[in-house]
Motif scaffolding. Structure first.
Motif, PDB file in Angstrom:
ATOM      1  N   ALA A 180     -52.399 -17.280 -25.416  1.00 38.79           N
ATOM      2  CA  ALA A 180     -52.074 -18.288 -24.407  1.00 38.79           C
ATOM      3  C   ALA A 180     -53.159 -18.338 -23.335  1.00 38.79           C
ATOM      4  O   ALA A 180     -53.530 -19.421 -22.849  1.00 38.79           O
ATOM      5  N   GLN A 181     -53.686 -17.173 -22.974  1.00 34.09           N
ATOM      6  CA  GLN A 181     -54.740 -17.137 -21.969  1.00 34.09           C
ATOM      7  C   GLN A 181     -55.995 -17.861 -22.459  1.00 34.09           C
ATOM      8  O   GLN A 181     -56.696 -18.525 -21.674  1.00 34.09           O
ATOM      9  N   MET A 182     -56.278 -17.739 -23.754  1.00 33.70           N
ATOM     10  CA  MET A 182     -57.452 -18.438 -24.304  1.00 33.70           C
ATOM     11  C   MET A 182     -57.336 -19.943 -24.109  1.00 33.70           C
ATOM     12  O   MET A 182     -58.290 -20.611 -23.692  1.00 33.70           O
ATOM     13  N   PHE A 183     -56.157 -20.478 -24.407  1.00 35.00           N
ATOM     14  CA  PHE A 183     -55.953 -21.913 -24.220  1.00 35.00           C
ATOM     15  C   PHE A 183     -56.007 -22.284 -22.739  1.00 35.00           C
ATOM     16  O   PHE A 183     -56.578 -23.319 -22.359  1.00 35.00           O
ATOM     17  N   SER A 184     -55.430 -21.449 -21.907  1.00 34.13           N
ATOM     18  CA  SER A 184     -55.444 -21.734 -20.468  1.00 34.13           C
ATOM     19  C   SER A 184     -56.859 -21.714 -19.920  1.00 34.13           C
ATOM     20  O   SER A 184     -57.216 -22.519 -19.053  1.00 34.13           O
ATOM     21  N   ASP A 185     -57.671 -20.785 -20.416  1.00 37.24           N
ATOM     22  CA  ASP A 185     -59.053 -20.698 -19.945  1.00 37.24           C
ATOM     23  C   ASP A 185     -59.851 -21.959 -20.277  1.00 37.24           C
ATOM     24  O   ASP A 185     -60.837 -22.272 -19.602  1.00 37.24           O
ATOM     25  N   PHE A 186     -59.407 -22.687 -21.291  1.00 39.93           N
ATOM     26  CA  PHE A 186     -60.068 -23.942 -21.641  1.00 39.93           C
ATOM     27  C   PHE A 186     -59.320 -25.142 -21.078  1.00 39.93           C
ATOM     28  O   PHE A 186     -59.460 -26.263 -21.554  1.00 39.93           O
ATOM     29  N   ARG A 187     -58.526 -24.853 -20.042  1.00 33.43           N
ATOM     30  CA  ARG A 187     -57.896 -25.873 -19.208  1.00 33.43           C
ATOM     31  C   ARG A 187     -56.880 -26.736 -19.953  1.00 33.43           C
ATOM     32  O   ARG A 187     -56.726 -27.927 -19.659  1.00 33.43           O
ATOM     33  N   PHE A 188     -56.172 -26.114 -20.890  1.00 32.64           N
ATOM     34  CA  PHE A 188     -54.979 -26.769 -21.431  1.00 32.64           C
ATOM     35  C   PHE A 188     -53.905 -26.700 -20.350  1.00 32.64           C
ATOM     36  O   PHE A 188     -53.649 -25.637 -19.767  1.00 32.64           O
ATOM     37  N   ALA A 189     -53.275 -27.824 -20.110  1.00 30.66           N
ATOM     38  CA  ALA A 189     -52.416 -27.937 -18.933  1.00 30.66           C
ATOM     39  C   ALA A 189     -51.063 -27.255 -19.090  1.00 30.66           C
ATOM     40  O   ALA A 189     -50.493 -26.784 -18.100  1.00 30.66           O
ATOM     41  N   ARG A 190     -50.540 -27.197 -20.298  1.00 27.00           N
ATOM     42  CA  ARG A 190     -49.187 -26.671 -20.501  1.00 27.00           C
ATOM     43  C   ARG A 190     -49.204 -25.707 -21.676  1.00 27.00           C
ATOM     44  O   ARG A 190     -49.098 -26.096 -22.840  1.00 27.00           O
ATOM     45  N   VAL A 191     -49.353 -24.434 -21.369  1.00 24.23           N
ATOM     46  CA  VAL A 191     -49.429 -23.395 -22.386  1.00 24.23           C
ATOM     47  C   VAL A 191     -48.321 -22.379 -22.136  1.00 24.23           C
ATOM     48  O   VAL A 191     -48.117 -21.938 -20.998  1.00 24.23           O
ATOM     49  N   TYR A 192     -47.619 -22.005 -23.205  1.00 21.84           N
ATOM     50  CA  TYR A 192     -46.458 -21.130 -23.063  1.00 21.84           C
ATOM     51  C   TYR A 192     -46.511 -19.992 -24.074  1.00 21.84           C
ATOM     52  O   TYR A 192     -46.876 -20.177 -25.236  1.00 21.84           O
ATOM     53  N   SER A 193     -46.113 -18.811 -23.620  1.00 21.18           N
ATOM     54  CA  SER A 193     -45.956 -17.631 -24.468  1.00 21.18           C
ATOM     55  C   SER A 193     -44.478 -17.256 -24.482  1.00 21.18           C
ATOM     56  O   SER A 193     -43.800 -17.336 -23.455  1.00 21.18           O
ATOM     57  N   VAL A 194     -43.974 -16.846 -25.650  1.00 20.78           N
ATOM     58  CA  VAL A 194     -42.539 -16.569 -25.794  1.00 20.78           C
ATOM     59  C   VAL A 194     -42.267 -15.086 -25.596  1.00 20.78           C
ATOM     60  O   VAL A 194     -42.722 -14.245 -26.389  1.00 20.78           O
ATOM     61  N   ASP A 195     -41.532 -14.756 -24.560  1.00 22.97           N
ATOM     62  CA  ASP A 195     -41.109 -13.369 -24.334  1.00 22.97           C
ATOM     63  C   ASP A 195     -40.159 -12.934 -25.449  1.00 22.97           C
ATOM     64  O   ASP A 195     -39.241 -13.670 -25.817  1.00 22.97           O
ATOM     65  N   GLY A 196     -40.392 -11.753 -25.980  1.00 25.33           N
ATOM     66  CA  GLY A 196     -39.525 -11.237 -27.037  1.00 25.33           C
ATOM     67  C   GLY A 196     -39.996 -11.579 -28.424  1.00 25.33           C
ATOM     68  O   GLY A 196     -39.605 -10.940 -29.403  1.00 25.33           O
TER      69      GLY A 196
END
Length: 261
Positions: A81-97
């Motif tokens: 998720a951080q990789m996508f965020s670093d490339f300025r994707f606006a809505r990135v989500y990681s699923v807890d669990g």
């Protein structure tokens, strides 16, 4: 010049992620577990993602569309998720669990309200399954869907599929309803499960697939159906054998001869 502000990803609970999947038709859903686990079972619509393929998706996906990532327990998905965020994707989500809680949340959210037919109710009672739990486990870890498939009860299987029975479930030996339908020799039932999207190359606890079973048990009519549906003849079991090397008859060997090299 000041560096661009980093867009943080968000962590969602399984219930929140399930709601997002239902609400966002343009969502890109990624499974970052190992490929074997992905092939065993994954969420409908999920694409397998490994680190070396991240650049491909970074250049392909619109940055304003949502991206949801799950792994085993919710740790590795944060890295992706951080990789996508670093490339300025606006809505990135990681699923807890991770995968299992998310799969359960989706199953609960889509549980049907329809009641089973009288025939299905009698079947459930006969095999001592709870009337309100289509995923209950009976002898050898068989769910109602698996039991109906094993017995060649095609109409029962169709009703269970319509009611939302989980085609990804595996019994105590790691087999799905597809393997058990092959045991029953009902080609129509096998095709129904394939049409419902069941995993063709599920490997059981011995590393064997339904394709291997049909080859080794001399079921060429079912072997042909599986091959035409896209089952992989190059998969090897834990003895390093492929379906062609397990073929029990000339008819099965003929169907698999193109895979021998």
């Amino acid at each position: 010049m000041a560096p661009a502000e980093r867009i943080p990803y968000q962590c969602l609970s399984a219930v929140e992620a399930a709601a997002l999947i239902r609400a966002e038709p343009e969502l890109s859903l990624f499974d970052v577990r190992d490929l074997h686990s992905y092939r065993q079972e994954h969420l409908d619509g999920a694409m397998h993602l490994s680190e070396d393929r991240v650049p491909l998706w970074l250049g392909r996906l619109p940055k304003d569309k949502p991206v949801l990532i799950y792994c085993y327990h919710g740790n590795s998905s944060k890295t992706f998720a951080q990789m996508f965020s670093d490339f300025r994707f606006a809505r990135v989500y990681s699923v807890d669990g991770g995968y299992r809680p998310l799969a359960n949340a989706l199953a609960e959210a889509t549980a049907p309200d329809a009641a089973p037919s009288a025939e299905l109710a009698a079947f459930l009672d006969e095999w001592r399954y709870p009337a309100d739990d289509l995923e209950a486990r009976g002898q050898h870890g068989l769910t109602p869907l698996m039991r109906a498939a094993l017995q060649g009860r095609r109409e029962m299987v169709r009703e269970l599929l319509a009611l939302g029975a989980d085609i990804r479930a595996r019994n105590d030996d790691g087999n799905t309803a597809l393997w058990l339908a092959c045991v029953s020799r009902d080609s129509g039932l096998v095709q129904d499960l394939i049409d419902a999207g069941i995993e063709l190359d599920n490997r059981n606890d011995a590393g064997s697939t339904a394709l291997m079973y049909t080859a080794s048990s001399d079921r060429p009519e079912l072997l042909k159906i599986l091959l035409e549906a896209g089952a992989d003849p190059q998969v090897r079991n834990f003895d390093d054998l492929r379906a062609v090397e397990l073929a029990a008859s000339r008819a099965c060997l003929k169907l698999l001869r193109h895979t021998a090299d």
